[in-house]
Design an enzyme around this catalytic site. Structure first.
Site, mmCIF file in Angstrom:
data_model
loop_
_atom_site.group_PDB
_atom_site.id
_atom_site.type_symbol
_atom_site.label_atom_id
_atom_site.label_comp_id
_atom_site.label_asym_id
_atom_site.label_seq_id
_atom_site.Cartn_x
_atom_site.Cartn_y
_atom_site.Cartn_z
ATOM 1 N N LEU A 154 0.862 -1.179 0.000
ATOM 2 C CA LEU A 154 0.000 0.000 0.000
ATOM 3 C C LEU A 154 0.897 1.227 0.000
ATOM 4 O O LEU A 154 1.978 1.215 0.609
ATOM 5 C CB LEU A 154 -0.884 0.036 1.255
ATOM 6 C CG LEU A 154 -2.009 -0.996 1.389
ATOM 7 C CD1 LEU A 154 -2.713 -0.802 2.724
ATOM 8 C CD2 LEU A 154 -3.002 -0.886 0.244
ATOM 9 N N ASP A 155 0.452 2.292 -0.657
ATOM 10 C CA ASP A 155 1.192 3.542 -0.590
ATOM 11 C C ASP A 155 1.299 3.983 0.865
ATOM 12 O O ASP A 155 0.434 3.672 1.693
ATOM 13 C CB ASP A 155 0.478 4.637 -1.388
ATOM 14 C CG ASP A 155 0.519 4.380 -2.887
ATOM 15 O OD1 ASP A 155 1.393 3.623 -3.335
ATOM 16 O OD2 ASP A 155 -0.337 4.936 -3.600
ATOM 17 N N ARG A 156 2.346 4.713 1.163
ATOM 18 C CA ARG A 156 2.576 5.152 2.541
ATOM 19 C C ARG A 156 1.375 5.900 3.118
ATOM 20 O O ARG A 156 1.016 5.729 4.288
ATOM 21 C CB ARG A 156 3.823 6.041 2.590
ATOM 22 C CG ARG A 156 4.198 6.508 3.979
ATOM 23 C CD ARG A 156 5.497 7.292 3.954
ATOM 24 N NE ARG A 156 5.876 7.749 5.277
ATOM 25 C CZ ARG A 156 6.981 8.429 5.553
ATOM 26 N NH1 ARG A 156 7.829 8.705 4.575
ATOM 27 N NH2 ARG A 156 7.243 8.808 6.775
ATOM 28 N N THR A 158 -1.792 5.665 2.194
ATOM 29 C CA THR A 158 -3.036 4.896 2.147
ATOM 30 C C THR A 158 -3.146 4.038 3.407
ATOM 31 O O THR A 158 -2.183 3.385 3.809
ATOM 32 C CB THR A 158 -3.079 3.993 0.907
ATOM 33 O OG1 THR A 158 -2.952 4.802 -0.266
ATOM 34 C CG2 THR A 158 -4.387 3.224 0.838
ATOM 35 N N ARG A 256 -6.025 6.565 -7.629
ATOM 36 C CA ARG A 256 -5.758 8.005 -7.600
ATOM 37 C C ARG A 256 -5.759 8.604 -9.012
ATOM 38 O O ARG A 256 -6.321 9.687 -9.233
ATOM 39 C CB ARG A 256 -4.431 8.256 -6.892
ATOM 40 C CG ARG A 256 -4.455 7.805 -5.436
ATOM 41 C CD ARG A 256 -3.059 7.668 -4.845
ATOM 42 N NE ARG A 256 -2.367 8.955 -4.788
ATOM 43 C CZ ARG A 256 -1.116 9.086 -4.342
ATOM 44 N NH1 ARG A 256 -0.426 8.026 -3.957
ATOM 45 N NH2 ARG A 256 -0.562 10.288 -4.312
#
Length: 328
Positions: A154-156, A158, A256
């Site tokens: 996961l993105d930091r 998110t 996104r």
């Protein structure tokens, strides 16, 4: 069963980085590619160095030269030339408060895997100036799980469901499900101004670029990879909508960029969003990306049962929705 390591009588013992290593392939590692096997054994060594020693023939399997994609078999012996490793990420100082925070965030755990409700702002792994991430914390919390690895990322910024395997065989099976798009991955996102009512599926190819700074930037491009996201509006507010997004493919920054391309970027998105909108919501207490991995479904690699888990919204996100509804 862990890989066995032996060393030549003529060289120093393992750990100094100045010796040849002979690593016996365990049953858990059977079927794994050579390059992936070495990246696990040498976590902090750059990938370019791993591929270089393979290409030069310095890595041997049962005394023979091999390609990076060669799949290993149990009982084979991998010869690795001297490779000096930087300090292990496990040596990083991790505050007890962070250990406790991640422990409290575990929503499901068994002997084979766990699912974490990852807080926003916490990276999934160390590197790029970060001494630790979620996986380093989990290895500290579960020292007996020697093969703790992320099944996906996961993105930091998110938050939400993050799947972590405790065994190599489990990781391999989960990766197979991911490659076949067999995982259920649903997100909740706050988008602004409003999600277009006529759009339920976004099917736009995405192309990933990595800038010289190392920053990843994704754009819609005919040259990109097929990318499909299904959007469903859950709740409409005065100046934003709460949407549920089901991923049909798993590309970097997919939600996104698809949201931006549809005219309703995710609130708090500093890279693809609307800065004026972000500033307005910061004043309302939402100071980060309003994207949450709400639900995760997968076939358990050991039991064969379908597992579906939910991660509740974190306090900042849920409090914002309460305020937008005018509740007290």
């Amino acid at each position: 069963m862990n890989a066995k390591t032996t060393t030549s009588d003529k060289v120093p013992q393992p750990g100094s980085g100045t010796q040849v290593r002979w690593i016996e392939v365990s049953a858990d590692d059977a079927g794994q590619r050579l390059d992936n096997f070495l990246m696990r054994c040498y976590r902090k060594v750059p990938k370019t160095l791993i591929y270089r020693v393979i290409r030069k023939g310095e890595v041997r399997v049962d005394k023979g030269r091999v390609k990076p994609h060669r799949k290993l078999q149990a009982g084979e012996v991998v010869r690795v030339p001297p490779i000096r490793q930087p300090d292990s990420p496990e040596a990083a100082v991790i505050a007890q408060a962070q250990l406790d925070r991640i422990e409290r965030s575990i929503v499901y755990e068994d002997a084979d895997l766990l699912v974490l409700n990852k807080p926003s702002g916490v990276a999934v792994h160390g590197g790029s100036g970060l001494s630790w991430g979620v996986v380093e914390v989990l290895r500290r919390l579960r020292p007996y799980a020697k093969r703790m690895e992320l099944a996906h990322r996961l993105d930091r910024d998110t938050s939400g469901c993050l799947l972590v395997a405790k065994k190599a065989s489990v990781l391999k099976a989960l990766h197979a499900q991911i490659r076949e798009d067999q995982l259920l991955k649903q997100y909740w996102a706050l988008v602004a101004p409003h999600w277009p009512k006529s759009v339920s599926r976004v099917d736009l190819p995405l192309l990933k670029n990595t800038l010289q700074s190392g920053e990843r930037l994704v754009k819609v491009s005919a040259e990109g990879k097929p990318s499909v996201s299904d959007f469903r509006c859950l709740e409409t507010f005065e100046d934003a909508d709460l949407v549920e997004v089901t991923l049909r493919t798993g590309r970097t920054h997919q939600i996104r960029v698809h949201a931006q391309a549809s005219g309703a970027p995710v609130v708090g998105d500093e890279k693809y969003g609307d800065q004026a909108v972000n500033q307005r919501f910061r004043k309302q207490g939402m100071k980060r990306l309003a994207l949450h991995a709400r639900r995760l479904g997968f076939t358990h690699p050991v039991t064969g049962q379908w597992c579906e888990l939910e991660a509740p919204l974190h306090d900042d996100f849920s409090a914002l929705l309460v305020r937008m509804r005018g509740e007290h």
